[in-house]
Each structure stands twice: as structure tokens, then as C-alpha cells.
Motif scaffolding. Structure first.
Motif, short mmCIF file in Angstrom:
data_model
loop_
_atom_site.label_atom_id
_atom_site.label_comp_id
_atom_site.label_asym_id
_atom_site.label_seq_id
_atom_site.Cartn_x
_atom_site.Cartn_y
_atom_site.Cartn_z
N ASP A 163 5.32 -2.60 8.97
CA ASP A 163 6.02 -1.51 9.65
C ASP A 163 7.44 -1.33 9.09
OD1 ASP A 163 3.85 -0.78 11.15
OD2 ASP A 163 4.34 -2.15 12.80
N ARG A 164 8.08 -2.45 8.72
CA ARG A 164 9.42 -2.33 8.13
C ARG A 164 9.35 -1.59 6.80
NH1 ARG A 164 10.07 -7.27 10.76
NH2 ARG A 164 9.27 -8.52 9.05
N ARG A 166 7.02 0.62 5.96
CA ARG A 166 6.71 2.03 6.26
C ARG A 166 7.96 2.77 6.71
NH1 ARG A 166 2.24 -0.82 8.61
NH2 ARG A 166 0.39 -0.52 7.28
N GLU A 167 8.77 2.09 7.56
CA GLU A 167 10.01 2.72 8.03
C GLU A 167 10.96 2.98 6.87
OE1 GLU A 167 11.33 0.05 11.12
OE2 GLU A 167 9.57 0.62 12.31
N ALA A 168 10.89 2.15 5.84
CA ALA A 168 11.74 2.33 4.66
C ALA A 168 11.16 3.38 3.71
CB ALA A 168 11.92 1.01 3.95
N GLY A 169 10.03 3.99 4.11
CA GLY A 169 9.48 5.08 3.31
C GLY A 169 8.41 4.67 2.31
N ARG A 171 4.69 3.81 1.19
CA ARG A 171 3.34 4.13 1.66
C ARG A 171 2.50 2.85 1.62
NH1 ARG A 171 -0.34 9.10 -0.37
NH2 ARG A 171 -2.31 8.38 0.53
#
Ligand code: 5GP
Length: 191
Positions: A163-164, A166-169, A171
Motif C-alpha cells: 500500500d505504501r 501504491r500511495e507513492a504511485g 503500480r
């Protein structure tokens, strides 16, 4: 991915400390028919993404990356774990905190095998805290290559690394995401 989740339920063992053992089909003995299905699934998930190379990390990433690469028709480069960094500038390096061994190690990739303009799909067996993947992304940045995506077989969602990222962009496509698991009862619940 249903097939992988079923296999984890059937043959995976939950150990103390949030460790899942999948030695009978992924980390020691390798089920190549399953790896083929995983490769097809990553190809489907990343169908819209241009990929020129797959990057993984030794040792257990190599098998799945090599099988997956057949669906992308690209070479596989694996980052090597090393005790001594060669300081002659011939390698890209990153430091990775190991989840399973509780220590920091250096990984290297020769400058010969990654270059500016490469579009790189990172493949690995496990995503836990995300340190291994973050180290590989650092190496790609150093090389001027682009991390177009991350494919992991098993993400331990409860550790938050996926999730970290994904939050940083980034994929991230994990084929099985474990929400929680319990060593005492052996139960495994997927997201
Ligand atoms: P991270 O860097 O995301 O914390 O951990 C990823 C690396 O640690 C993977 O490359 C994998 O080798 C190892 N790893 C993390 N958690 C587990 C686990 O529960 N079981 C096994 N077998 N390896 C794990």
C-alpha cells in the motif's frame, strides 16, 4: 488469483513472526505449471504496459521471473546480493533491510544490463514491508530506467509495504494478498 490463493491455503504454513512458508511450491521446490499461470496472469494485468526488461532479486525471485519473462519476451536481470561492493563504478547498488534475516545487505546490478530508457517490470516472490522492491526501484532510478510496474506473487497486506508503494504511485499487482494470518490456528485470510 484464485489458483495461487487455493495453493497457499492447501500447502502454505504460517510461522511465528508473520512468516509464511511456501517451500513446497514457490521457494524451494518450484511448481512450474503454477509459475506459468502466474506469468500469464501478470501478462494480462500488465498488457497495456511497455516492458523491455524484467528485474528481480536472487534467489527466489529468479524462477518466477524467468517463467514470466516468456510471456513478455524480454530478458531477466537479477540483482545479486553481495558482501563486498566493487567500487570501480561498474555496478548500481542499493541497501536492503532483509525481513527474513533481520539484517541489511547490499544488492548490485551491473551497469551493462540496465540502461536509460529501459522500461522495467519488477517481479518478486514476496512483498512484505516493501524494502526489497524499494531497493530495486532505487537501482532503476540510478540507471535512469523506468519502473513500469511491480508484480509480486504473495503480498502480506498486513505489513503495509504494497500500500505504501501504491500511495507513492507505483503500480503494484500482487497475485494473492494476505489480509491476516495466524500461526497458532494456521488460518490465512485473503483481501
Ligand atoms: P520486504 O522487503 O518486502 O519486507 O520482504 C520481501 C522479501 O523478504 C522477499 O524477497 C522474500 O524473500 C522475503 N519474505 C518476506 N516475507 C516473507 C515470508 O513471509 N515468507 C517468505 N518465504 N519470504 C518472505
Amino acid at each position: 488469483m484464485r489458483l495461487l490463493e487455493e495453493r497457499i491455503q492447501k500447502d502454505g504454513t504460517v510461522k511465528e513472526g508473520g512468516v509464511l512458508k511456501v517451500d513446497s511450491f514457490l521457494n524451494h521446490q518450484m511448481d512450474i505449471a503454477l509459475f506459468n499461470e502466474m506469468g500469464k496472469e501478470w501478462k494480462r494485468l500488465f498488457a497495456d504496459v511497455p516492458v523491455t526488461k524484467i528485474l528481480t532479486i536472487e534467489a527466489s525471485g529468479i524462477g518466477i521471473a524467468a517463467i514470466a519473462a516468456q510471456y513478455f519476451n524480454v530478458p531477466v536481470v537479477f540483482a545479486k546480493k553481495t558482501q563486498s561492493i566493487n567500487l570501480d563504478g561498474s555496478v548500481y547498488t542499493a541497501k536492503i533491510q532483509s525481513f527474513t534475516h533481520q539484517r541489511v545487505y547490499d544488492v548490485i546490478v551491473s551497469r551493462k544490463y540496465l540502461s536509460e530508457g529501459d522500461k522495467v517490470l519488477i517481479i518478486d516472490d514476496f512483498l512484505a514491508n516493501g524494502n526489497a522492491i524499494t531497493g530495486l526501484i532505487e537501482i532503476l532510478k540510478e540507471a535512469g530506467a523506468e519502473a513500469v510496474g511491480v508484480g509480486t506473487a504473495i503480498e502480506k497486506g498486513f505489513q503495509g509495504g504494497g500500500d505504501r508503494l501504491r500511495e507513492a504511485g507505483v503500480r503494484v499487482e500482487s497475485l494473492a494478498i494476505i489480509e491476516d494470518m495466524d500461526a497458532a490456528s494456521g488460518s490465512i485470510r485473503f483481501r
